[in-house]
Structure formats: C-alpha cells, structure tokens
Design a protein around this motif. Structure first.
Motif, short mmCIF file in Angstrom:
data_model
loop_
_atom_site.label_atom_id
_atom_site.label_comp_id
_atom_site.label_asym_id
_atom_site.label_seq_id
_atom_site.Cartn_x
_atom_site.Cartn_y
_atom_site.Cartn_z
N TYR A 357 -3.50 0.73 0.53
CA TYR A 357 -3.22 2.15 0.34
C TYR A 357 -4.34 2.96 0.98
O TYR A 357 -5.29 3.35 0.33
CB TYR A 357 -3.07 2.46 -1.15
CG TYR A 357 -1.77 1.95 -1.72
CD1 TYR A 357 -0.65 2.77 -1.81
CD2 TYR A 357 -1.64 0.62 -2.13
CE1 TYR A 357 0.56 2.29 -2.31
CE2 TYR A 357 -0.44 0.13 -2.63
CZ TYR A 357 0.66 0.97 -2.72
OH TYR A 357 1.86 0.48 -3.21
N GLN A 359 -4.51 5.93 2.03
CA GLN A 359 -4.64 7.35 1.73
C GLN A 359 -5.45 7.63 0.48
O GLN A 359 -5.85 8.76 0.25
CB GLN A 359 -3.25 7.99 1.60
CG GLN A 359 -2.45 7.61 0.34
CD GLN A 359 -1.58 6.38 0.51
OE1 GLN A 359 -2.06 5.34 0.93
NE2 GLN A 359 -0.30 6.51 0.18
N TYR A 360 -5.71 6.59 -0.32
CA TYR A 360 -6.43 6.79 -1.57
C TYR A 360 -7.77 6.04 -1.56
O TYR A 360 -7.91 4.99 -0.93
CB TYR A 360 -5.60 6.32 -2.76
CG TYR A 360 -4.34 7.12 -2.97
CD1 TYR A 360 -4.39 8.50 -3.17
CD2 TYR A 360 -3.09 6.50 -2.98
CE1 TYR A 360 -3.23 9.24 -3.36
CE2 TYR A 360 -1.92 7.24 -3.17
CZ TYR A 360 -2.00 8.61 -3.36
OH TYR A 360 -0.86 9.34 -3.55
N TYR A 440 -7.22 8.17 8.15
CA TYR A 440 -6.86 6.86 7.63
C TYR A 440 -5.40 6.57 7.97
O TYR A 440 -4.56 7.48 7.95
CB TYR A 440 -7.00 6.80 6.10
CG TYR A 440 -8.40 7.02 5.60
CD1 TYR A 440 -9.29 5.96 5.53
CD2 TYR A 440 -8.84 8.28 5.20
CE1 TYR A 440 -10.58 6.14 5.08
CE2 TYR A 440 -10.12 8.48 4.76
CZ TYR A 440 -11.00 7.40 4.70
OH TYR A 440 -12.28 7.60 4.26
N THR A 445 0.93 4.11 5.54
CA THR A 445 0.18 5.04 4.70
C THR A 445 -0.77 5.84 5.58
O THR A 445 -1.19 5.38 6.64
CB THR A 445 -0.61 4.31 3.61
OG1 THR A 445 -1.65 3.53 4.23
CG2 THR A 445 0.29 3.39 2.81
N GLY A 447 -3.90 9.27 5.52
CA GLY A 447 -4.66 10.29 4.83
C GLY A 447 -5.75 10.79 5.76
O GLY A 447 -5.98 10.24 6.85
N TRP A 449 -9.79 12.86 5.61
CA TRP A 449 -10.91 13.55 4.95
C TRP A 449 -11.53 14.51 5.96
O TRP A 449 -11.73 14.17 7.13
CB TRP A 449 -11.95 12.53 4.51
CG TRP A 449 -13.20 13.11 3.91
CD1 TRP A 449 -13.46 13.33 2.59
CD2 TRP A 449 -14.38 13.56 4.61
NE1 TRP A 449 -14.71 13.86 2.42
CE2 TRP A 449 -15.29 14.02 3.65
CE3 TRP A 449 -14.72 13.62 5.96
CZ2 TRP A 449 -16.54 14.54 3.99
CZ3 TRP A 449 -15.97 14.14 6.30
CH2 TRP A 449 -16.87 14.58 5.31
N LYS A 454 -9.66 16.22 1.07
CA LYS A 454 -8.88 15.02 1.37
C LYS A 454 -7.39 15.34 1.22
O LYS A 454 -6.96 15.88 0.20
CB LYS A 454 -9.27 13.90 0.40
CG LYS A 454 -8.45 12.62 0.48
CD LYS A 454 -9.05 11.64 1.46
CE LYS A 454 -8.38 10.27 1.37
NZ LYS A 454 -8.88 9.49 0.24
N ALA A 456 -3.62 13.42 1.35
CA ALA A 456 -3.04 12.08 1.24
C ALA A 456 -1.52 12.18 1.21
O ALA A 456 -0.96 12.91 0.38
CB ALA A 456 -3.53 11.39 -0.03
N TRP A 473 2.63 15.64 0.68
CA TRP A 473 1.18 15.50 0.85
C TRP A 473 0.46 16.06 -0.37
O TRP A 473 0.84 17.10 -0.91
CB TRP A 473 0.72 16.26 2.09
CG TRP A 473 1.04 15.59 3.40
CD1 TRP A 473 2.25 15.57 4.03
CD2 TRP A 473 0.14 14.86 4.22
NE1 TRP A 473 2.16 14.88 5.21
CE2 TRP A 473 0.88 14.43 5.37
CE3 TRP A 473 -1.20 14.53 4.13
CZ2 TRP A 473 0.30 13.68 6.39
CZ3 TRP A 473 -1.79 13.78 5.16
CH2 TRP A 473 -1.04 13.36 6.27
N GLU A 484 -10.02 11.80 -7.06
CA GLU A 484 -8.76 12.28 -6.49
C GLU A 484 -7.67 12.36 -7.56
O GLU A 484 -6.56 11.86 -7.40
CB GLU A 484 -8.32 11.38 -5.33
CG GLU A 484 -9.35 11.30 -4.21
CD GLU A 484 -9.07 10.21 -3.18
OE1 GLU A 484 -7.97 9.63 -3.22
OE2 GLU A 484 -9.94 9.95 -2.34
#
Length: 722
Positions: A357, A359-360, A440, A445, A447, A449, A454, A456, A473, A484
């Motif tokens: 994952y 995005q996290y 990312y 997936t 994301g 920063w 951030k 995601a 998003w 987050e």
C-alpha cells in the motif's frame, strides 16, 4: 525486542523517523548499507510483474548507471551479500544471460540468493556467478543469516589482506525479516508469552514507547486496522479482530509473532558481528553504516497466517488442526511460516495498512539509522526531516566526495531523483527538510508527499478494479498528523488538487504511467521475452546445477511422464534419479532398498504420496519411470488423477494421485538429476541423496498436450515475493 546492534549504531549516529520507501531504491570513505533489495528506473515492481512499459520492463536501462559501478570506478571494492531479486526470472538459470546479475552491474563479489525469498535453513545460494550448495545443514548449526555475516566478514578480511588502503562499499541484504520466518529455537524462546495479548494490545504498547522515546509526536493518533472502504478493500488483507479468535488461533498467532521477534534479534546479532569486526580492525570510525528496512511489514500471510505459505501460493487453505501440529517447531526446518495480517498491521503501527500500500505510511514508513563516528558529530540523536530511499545515493555520493556522471559509457544519464541527507547530520532535530516532493506508486496504488502534506488515492493493490479516474483522494497534513488519521480533503480542496496535479507531473517525469492494478493472475499472464520456448519434451543430465522452476519443465495441471535411463552396477545401488521441489511441495523418483520409489509431496501435507515397486532391482540396464494421467480438477484447482510406476515397460505400482495447481517453491529448490539440492522432497531419504552404484544416462520428461493453468494460484506466488 532486544536489538543491541540497533542501539549501538543509534548511539554512534542518527535515527530518522520520517524515512520512506515504496520498495527500497538505489543503494550506498567505506560504506555498508544493510536493508533489502533495491529497484531502479525500469523496475516499477518486482521483475516477475514487468509489463513491458518503459518504467516497468524488469531491466535497469543504460541511462541509470548502477551505483556500485560508480563506486568501483572511483576506487572502491564492492560487495553484495544476501537477497537480490533484481534478476528477471528467466535469467535465474545456469545457462541464461547474466547481464543483470550483481557481478555484471558493478559488484566485485556476490554471495546470496537471486529470487524474492529463500529457505533460511536450506537456501538457494549463488556465489559470484554460479549456483552452490549451502556449506552446512541445520543439524550442523546452519542458518542463512549467520552464513551471510560470515561471508561479509570474509570478504572484508580478504580485501584487507591485499588492499588495506582501498575503501569498500558493501550492500548487506539479509533474508530477514522477509518470509519465511525462520528463527533458531533459542531465540524464539526469548519471546515466549510476550505477544499473548494480541496485535491490538501490542500496537498500543509500542506506539506509547515510540512517543516516550521522541520518535513520534505525543498527539499521534492510531489508524484503524481495516481502513479501506468495503467496496475497495481486498479480503486477503483483512485483519481479524483479536477478541474474535479462538483460543487455538490466539495460541498459533502469538507463536508466529514470537518466531518473528526471534528471527529479528538473531539477524540483528549477525549484523552486529560485522559491526564488531569493523570496530576490532579500526575501520568502524570512518565507515558510514545505514541500517534500514525496505517497506512496511508484510501482509501476504493472509488473515489466518500459515505454517507453509506455499499453500497460499497454490490457493490451498491451511487448516487449524494441521497448523497446530507444528506449533512447537514453528520457525524451524519443518515449517515455511508467515504471520497473519494482524501482525503486519500491528507491526506497522500507528500507520495504515502495510507492504504494497504505497499511498499510506504503513506501507512506506520505515526505520533508518545512519552511523558515521568520524563524520557525524551528533551521537544518539533523532532527526525528523522527511526523506525517501531515493535520497540514499545522493547522500553517500556527497559524503564520499563523488559526483554522479552526466554521461556514462556514452549514454546520457537520467538525473538522480533524490536529495542528499548530509545536511541533516548537523541539523537540529526539527529543522526544515530540504526535500520538497516525493511520489509513490505500486501495483495500482499511488500517493504523493509535498512540503508536509500527503495525498493518498484510495485503491487496493492488484485488485483489478481499474477506473482510476474515479479514485477518491484523501488529504493529510502529515507535519501535524503523522499517522494520517485526519482526512482534510473536504476542508482543503485546493491543496488536494495541487497535490493530485503534482502526482501526475511526477508520474510523467518518472515513467510511472500507465497505472496497472490488474489482478495478479492477469499480470502474470503478460507475455514476456524468453530465450527458451516451452517444449513438449525435456531431457536432463546428472550432476548439473539445479534447474530453477521458472525455466524447468512445467508439470502443473497436465499429464506427464518421467523416464530415466539407468545402468545399475552395484546390487545395493541407491539414491535420487530425479527430484524437483522440497518438503513443502515437490516430487522425486529414487531407488531405496533395491526398489524403485516415486513420491509426490503435495504441499508438505502428510502423509506423502508414496509409490513403491513390487519388484527389486538387480544390476543391469533399465528405463525407470512414472506416468501421471490427469482426470479432473479438485476443489482448489489441484489436479486429480492416477499414477503408474514403471520398470522398463512393466507397471510395478499404481494408484490415485493429486498434484499441485501452482509452483513447488517461490524460487530455488530446482530440478536435479542424480541428487536432491537443498531441502529434500521426501523424508524417505536424506539430502543430498546422491545416486550411487550405477550410472544415470539421462532423464526425459514429457508434458505433451495443453495444461490446465490455474493463473490465480500462479499469481499468488509471484505477488508474495516482493
């Protein structure tokens, strides 16, 4: 957990709290980098999932010169120890191209394994450019982590014997803590009962500890265990509530965490031996050591965990009854284990989700320690500047006084993506970062920063859901909300759109597009270039290197025959004629007690399927073999049919048999003639089971006809090796 090496390195340098990866990118006066495999431009994911686009073709392009090559050109000795996983599957073969192997991309020496993972008790080893057997057995005290540390020290000692003034770059990349989780029993025992309260209780405890140590801000929240909306979530990534588990499930899951902790400490102790050697020889003072992890904890163990993750690869369920039989030997040679998703989420606390994952933070935020006694004045301090693994190469180049060439071997180079972290060596703990943006992306997936914010996209990896334009998003101010947990998308739509636009900008620059979230089965089905096309008939000869499964004859889901031309000269001839796989799945044709045997070990589930000739073998020339006729598919895609054992043309044993729907192993435990490499397929003989008392002329394997292919099972195997 007791981590003396981590403590020692941290005391001599800096601990970074906001260090991120998607999968660990390009590696590292003398430098040793410890972590796991790296991916470069052209390597958007593991090589097994390459889809052919410029940013995802499974091979490093010429405009990305390997860091090791640059270091070697500047007078460094270069060593790679441990996991590789950068070589395309079809090239992990004795006769294939070695263009992507470590010694062809700037490393003077290599010792380790090329695939995504390996058995720590019976590893699939390569030294430099050739496949080798492990130097000892588990009964003799062997474990891969110790072997890798031994080899690292040997390489450093050998260099110093002839070129003591020459600096070195070492990429030390242990199999830990990737699956399978293999821990010496005495290390597992240290943690008995430590995880009995479960993963929810553990994460509450560990987050409080991180706050106490200043690693996390005091107001850091805690993400939910299952934060993905039901319409997007992958059931295989679900975390089962601890209080809903049975007593036996809690017992098994706790033991799996104990094994993982023991595995961690044991590997840390081996890394510590390398650090001790550097200190004893006066080299540690001016050696830069980066001690890192490469992604969030692994969630591929499914909600239920496993004592043989090869069952998961094959789509065949574990049973609690059978798993409990292995409770006391969990982590030893009899298991190929992986903890459940609950521990992956718990060990990634306080962040959301885990590996895959991107995005996290649960999939990307990792520990990093940099130690350099001579070059870093600060000792035992924490740094909160945000950085990503792409920043390692610029950091080391600056520290070593080396410039990355703009043109290499006549090819204009793609500029480095990262920003040097060297300024943080003398910075205040909370000083502003000099990095401003990081995207990312992995398996659908994504994301981004940017300057403390951030964005995601809510999307599950390898879900096959597509419709990326419909992704919702989320927006987080991670400068104030490290875990987050406070979605600000509705409060700051302009900021969210700014970050989404920036993601597409970075995706264009870094060749991220097109996005690919296809199911694992679809990705695996992508046609890829291969030097050898599949055939109906294969012939193998004795005493060659093991033939890796990715290029060996495929007997899955089809009729097949194995025929060995053998001359027996000793009445007591015995040993392996043909073997492929291991105790966790495989098959073997061998002679024992003057009789012909064929064993099919179905996913390590006891009892083995054993067929024994009703005639004895005397000296003479024979064609010895077996034949499997597939009749139908079972409930989980396994092939069900009948087997006949032959001496010449006479049937000497027969009976029902089932075969696996997918591969015997993730990598290694290759096809052998005249012996059984690594972990033996059957407990009816001991490794290596060399054939003695005669001559094997050759072994033919026939697989005529179209196979039944269970792509979902094949795909699970590919996805698990990240």
């Amino acid at each position: 957990m007791n981590m003396p090496t981590l403590d020692k390195l941290a005391a001599n340098g800096l601990t970074y709290t906001q260090w991120h990866t998607t999968a660990l990118c390009s590696p590292t006066r003398s430098t040793i980098l410890t972590g796991r495999n790296h991916h470069l431009n052209g390597m958007a994911s593991i090589t097994e999932t390459a889809d052919g686009y410029p940013g995802s073709n499974g091979r490093v392009p010429k405009d990305c010169a390997p860091f090791a090559q640059i270091m070697r050109d500047n007078g460094y000795s270069t060593f790679w120890i441990g996991k590789n996983h950068n070589v395309p599957e079809q090239d992990i073969a004795p006769g294939a191209s070695r263009s992507e192997w470590p010694t062809q991309i700037g490393f003077d020496r290599f010792y380790g394994f090329l695939g995504g993972e390996t058995n720590n008790w019976y590893p699939d080893l390569v030294m430099d450019n050739q496949f080798i057997e492990a130097p000892a057995t588990p009964e003799e005290g062997y474990h891969l982590s110790k072997d890798l540390a031994d080899q690292a020290i040997t390489m450093l000692r050998d260099k110093n014997a002839t070129n003591p003034s020459k600096p070195f770059y070492m990429w030390f990349n242990p199999g830990a803590n990737h699956a399978p989780h293999h821990s010496p029993a005495e290390y597992t025992a240290k943690y008995k009962g430590k995880f009995d309260d479960g993963y929810d209780a553990y994460r509450t405890w560990v987050v409080a500890r991180m706050k106490e140590k200043g690693i996390l801000p005091e107001d850091t929240g805690m993400a939910d265990f299952n934060p993905i909306p039901e319409n997007m979530a992958n059931p295989a990534d679900y975390v089962r509530p601890w209080d809903e588990l049975t007593a036996d499930e809690k017992k098994l899951f706790s033991r799996m965490a104990e094994v993982y902790a023991g595995f961690s400490e044991y590997t840390d102790a081996q890394v510590g031996r390398i650090i001790d050697y550097l200190e004893e020889t006066g080299q540690l003072e001016n050696t830069i050591v980066l001690y890192a992890a490469d992604n969030g904890a692994s969630g591929e163990g499914s909600p239920n965990g496993s004592v043989n993750e090869n069952k998961f690869f094959n789509g065949y369920p574990d049973s609690m009854e059978e798993n409990l039989k292995y409770l006391e030997v969990l982590g030893g040679p009899d298991t190929y284990n992986h903890f459940p998703t609950g521990w992956a989420a718990g060990f990634s606390a306080p962040f959301k989700m885990f590996k895959r994952y991107s995005q996290y933070a649960g999939g990307t935020n990792d520990p990093l320690i940099i130690s350099w006694p001579k070059g870093i004045k600060a000792k035992g301090e924490i740094r909160h500047q945000y950085h990503h693994s792409v920043d390692i190469v610029p950091t080391l180049l600056e520290a070593c006084g080396i410039e990355m060439p703009e043109v290499y071997n006549g090819v204009k180079q793609t500029p480095l993506s990262g920003v040097s972290m060297a300024y943080t060596f003398d910075a205040a703990p909370d000083a502003p970062t000099e990095k401003h943006v990081q995207y990312y992306a992995m398996l659908g997936t994504r994301g981004i920063w940017k300057d403390g914010w951030k964005a995601a996209a809510v999307h599950a990896p390898i879900s096959g859901k597509g419709h990326f334009d419909e992704d919702v998003w989320e927006l987080y101010n991670v400068a104030e909300d490290r875990s987050e947990t406070n979605n600000l998308a509705e409060e700051h739509p302009e900021k969210l759109q700014e970050l989404i636009d920036e993601w597409f900008k970075q995706a264009e620059i870094n060749k991220v597009l097109p996005l690919d979230d296809r199911s694992a089965a679809e990705i695996l089905g992508t046609e890829r270039p291969s030097q050898e096309k599949p055939k109906d008939r294969y012939v193998y000869y004795p005493n060659t290197a093991p033939v890796p499964e990715g290029v060996a004859v495929n007997v899955r889901g089809r009729d097949y025959k194995i025929l060995a031309n053998v001359e027996i000269t000793d009445p007591n001839a015995h040993g392996v004629l043909f073997a492929h796989g291991s105790r966790f799945g495989g098959h073997a044709l061998f002679i024992k007690d003057k009789k012909l045997y064929y064993v099919y070990n179905f996913l390590g589930i006891k009892p083995e399927q054993v067929y024994i000739s009703n005639k004895t073998l005397k000296p003479g020339k024979y064609t010895l073999g077996m034949e499997f006729n597939r009749e139908k598919a079972g409930e989980y895609g396994e092939s069900i049919g009948s087997m006949k054992l032959y001496i010449d043309e006479e049937v000497v044993a027969e009976g029902p048999m089932r075969t696996q729907p997918a591969k015997f192993t993730l990598s290694g435990d290759g096809l052998c003639v005249g012996y059984d490499s690594g972990d033996n397929v059957s407990n009816l003989y001991k490794s290596l089971g060399e054939f003695e008392g005669g001559t094997i002329q050759g072994v033919g394997v026939s697989v005529e006809g179209e196979p039944y292919v269970n792509l979902e099972a094949e795909a699970r195997r590919a996805m698990m090796v990240q």
